[in-house]
Design an enzyme around this catalytic site. Structure first.
Site, short mmCIF file in Angstrom:
data_model
loop_
_atom_site.label_atom_id
_atom_site.label_comp_id
_atom_site.label_asym_id
_atom_site.label_seq_id
_atom_site.Cartn_x
_atom_site.Cartn_y
_atom_site.Cartn_z
N ASP A 1 2.39 1.75 3.30
CA ASP A 1 3.38 0.75 3.74
C ASP A 1 4.77 1.25 3.31
OD1 ASP A 1 1.47 -1.18 4.66
OD2 ASP A 1 1.20 -1.92 2.60
N HIS B 1 -12.59 -12.86 -3.42
CA HIS B 1 -13.52 -11.83 -3.93
C HIS B 1 -14.44 -12.41 -5.00
CE1 HIS B 1 -10.49 -8.44 -2.70
NE2 HIS B 1 -10.79 -9.26 -1.72
N GLU C 1 -8.92 -4.22 -8.73
CA GLU C 1 -9.13 -5.44 -7.95
C GLU C 1 -10.59 -5.47 -7.48
OE1 GLU C 1 -6.64 -5.91 -4.50
OE2 GLU C 1 -7.77 -7.65 -3.80
N GLU D 1 -8.76 -11.74 -7.13
CA GLU D 1 -8.56 -12.37 -5.81
C GLU D 1 -9.55 -13.50 -5.66
OE1 GLU D 1 -7.35 -10.24 -2.44
OE2 GLU D 1 -8.56 -11.39 -1.05
N ASP E 1 -14.65 -11.56 4.45
CA ASP E 1 -13.50 -11.96 3.63
C ASP E 1 -12.47 -12.66 4.52
OD1 ASP E 1 -11.31 -9.98 1.43
OD2 ASP E 1 -11.36 -12.12 1.93
N HIS F 1 0.88 -1.16 0.00
CA HIS F 1 0.00 0.00 0.00
C HIS F 1 0.92 1.21 0.00
CE1 HIS F 1 -2.65 -2.98 2.26
NE2 HIS F 1 -3.29 -2.73 1.14
N ASP G 1 -9.63 -14.51 3.62
CA ASP G 1 -8.20 -14.54 3.25
C ASP G 1 -7.52 -15.81 3.77
OD1 ASP G 1 -7.78 -10.94 3.62
OD2 ASP G 1 -8.30 -12.14 1.86
C1 XLS Z 1 -8.96 -6.62 0.63
C2 XLS Z 1 -8.05 -6.61 -0.50
C3 XLS Z 1 -6.73 -5.98 -0.16
C4 XLS Z 1 -6.05 -5.50 -1.38
C5 XLS Z 1 -4.85 -4.67 -1.06
O1 XLS Z 1 -9.94 -7.37 0.66
O2 XLS Z 1 -7.84 -7.93 -0.99
O3 XLS Z 1 -5.93 -6.94 0.49
O4 XLS Z 1 -5.65 -6.58 -2.12
O5 XLS Z 1 -5.19 -3.65 -0.23
MG MG Z 2 -6.35 -8.58 -2.13
#
Ligand code: XLS
Ligand code: MG
Length: 346
Positions: free
Chosen positions: A54, A215, A176, A212, A250, A51, A252
């Site tokens: 970051d 997502h 994204e 992703e 989400d 980011h 992950d």
């Molecule tokens: C959140 C997103 C995030 C982006 C980067 O759900 O996946 O991780 O990829 O900020």
């Molecule tokens: Mg992501």
């Protein structure tokens, strides 16, 4: 058959998270950026994704000169470690200026903030040596539909992307998509929406996408189909592999953790589209389980890569000729069992 290529791997500092969630505090002590970069190098990953804050912490309160100085320092640190910066993403979901959206906010002052921050993100990316900006449109949506016009929001998104494309002639934008969280409904929820908006911009060739896994699943879609769809346009420029156990927040999860067959199909789609052969990276946008101990902090990243590479072997050893024969015979029950037995191993 095209020469089987090797893959390059990536993750972001946020993927070594401390266990906090909306209902509880961190379960592991906060680590420094340098510790996280050391883990990425120790694990043998190739790139780090960022980011904007970051790369340049507290970026909103840094002058352009300070931004350039800190980005140069980071670029040197990465180069010394032999690590490249894959992408930079403007974090447009923390600031009070983005509580009702960034580019699609109803407040023109907030839209101006979001754009200026995005142009500075491009400046950071240039110093770090990447031309790829990721737009996860976290706050571009509504808590109630009547608060915004979807038509106006598309126009505002195109306007913002056009200004980024004009800011730097080489920059590429990867959208994204995500259908919700943190919004009730988000704009541009799928790859189809992202690529359609790309066609409305001033330079569609410089607007692509990032898929992703989680997502796509949250949108009720098959990530493998999204990979094939984006690849058909030549616009899959970045990738966040993880997993998701149904329609909820989400998660992950580590790649393959919830649905191994779905992960196999994603790798099959990446292989047939030669993803990675044009310099693209495989990023694991994954988080450790909250109870993860410090000594196991990187396991979700190592496991995700290990699963990915084992599935590349499974894809490359899959009896494609035998599958085609069953397809010609319309014997899908046998094909179904063939896939399962291949994954289960003899
Ligand atoms: C959140 C997103 C995030 C982006 C980067 O759900 O996946 O991780 O990829 O900020
Ligand atoms: Mg992501």
């Amino acid at each position: 058959m095209a020469k089987a290529h090797t893959y390059k791997f990536c993750f972001g500092p946020w993927n070594l998270s401390e266990g906090q969630d909306p209902y509880g505090p961190p379960t592991r002590p906060v680590q420094s950026f340098d510790w996280k970069l050391d883990q990425l190098k120790r694990l043998g990953f190739d790139a780090m994704m960022f980011h904007d804050d970051d790369a340049v912490p507290d970026i909103d309160h840094k002058s352009d000169a300070q931004l350039q100085k800190e980005a140069r320092e980071l670029h040197k640190k990465l180069s010394d470690a032999g690590i490249v910066a894959e992408i930079v993403a403007p974090r447009l979901w923390f600031s009070p200026m983005t509580i009702d959206g960034a580019y699609t906010s109803n407040d023109p002052a907030c839209r101006k903030y979001a754009l200026e921050r995005s142009l500075r993100c491009i400046d950071v990316a240039k110093v770090l040596g990447t031309d790829l900006i990721v737009l996860w449109l976290a706050r571009e949506g509504t808590y109630l539909r009547e608060s915004k016009s979807g038509r106006r929001s598309v126009e505002l998104l195109v306007e913002a992307i056009d200004k980024m494309l004009a800011h730097d002639k080489k920059v590429r934008i990867a959208i994204e998509p995500k259908p919700n969280e943190p919004m009730d409904h988000a704009y541009l929820p799928t790859i189809g929406h992202a690529l359609a908006v790309a066609q409305l911009t001033s330079d569609p060739q410089r607007v692509g996408c990032l898929i992703e896994t989680a997502h796509a699943i949250l949108a009720g879609l098959d990530p493998a189909d999204e990979i094939d769809f984006a690849s058909a346009f030549g616009k899959l420029w970045s990738l966040h592999l993880n997993d998701q156990n149904g329609l909820k927040f989400d998660q992950d999860k580590p790649f393959g953790s919830a649905n191994l067959r779905g992960a196999f199909d994603q790798v099959r789609a990446l292989e047939r589209n030669h993803y990675g052969s044009r310099g693209e990276y495989v990023a694991f946008d994954v988080h450790p389980f909250r109870p993860t101990k410090i000594e196991h902090w990187t396991a979700h990243l190592e496991n995700s890569r290990r699963t990915f590479l084992r599935l590349v072997e499974k894809v490359r050893s899959f009896d494609e000729a035998g599958a085609q024969k069953l397809i010609r015979a319309q014997n899908y029950a046998a094909l179904d069992q063939m896939v399962l037995e291949h994954l289960m191993g003899k």
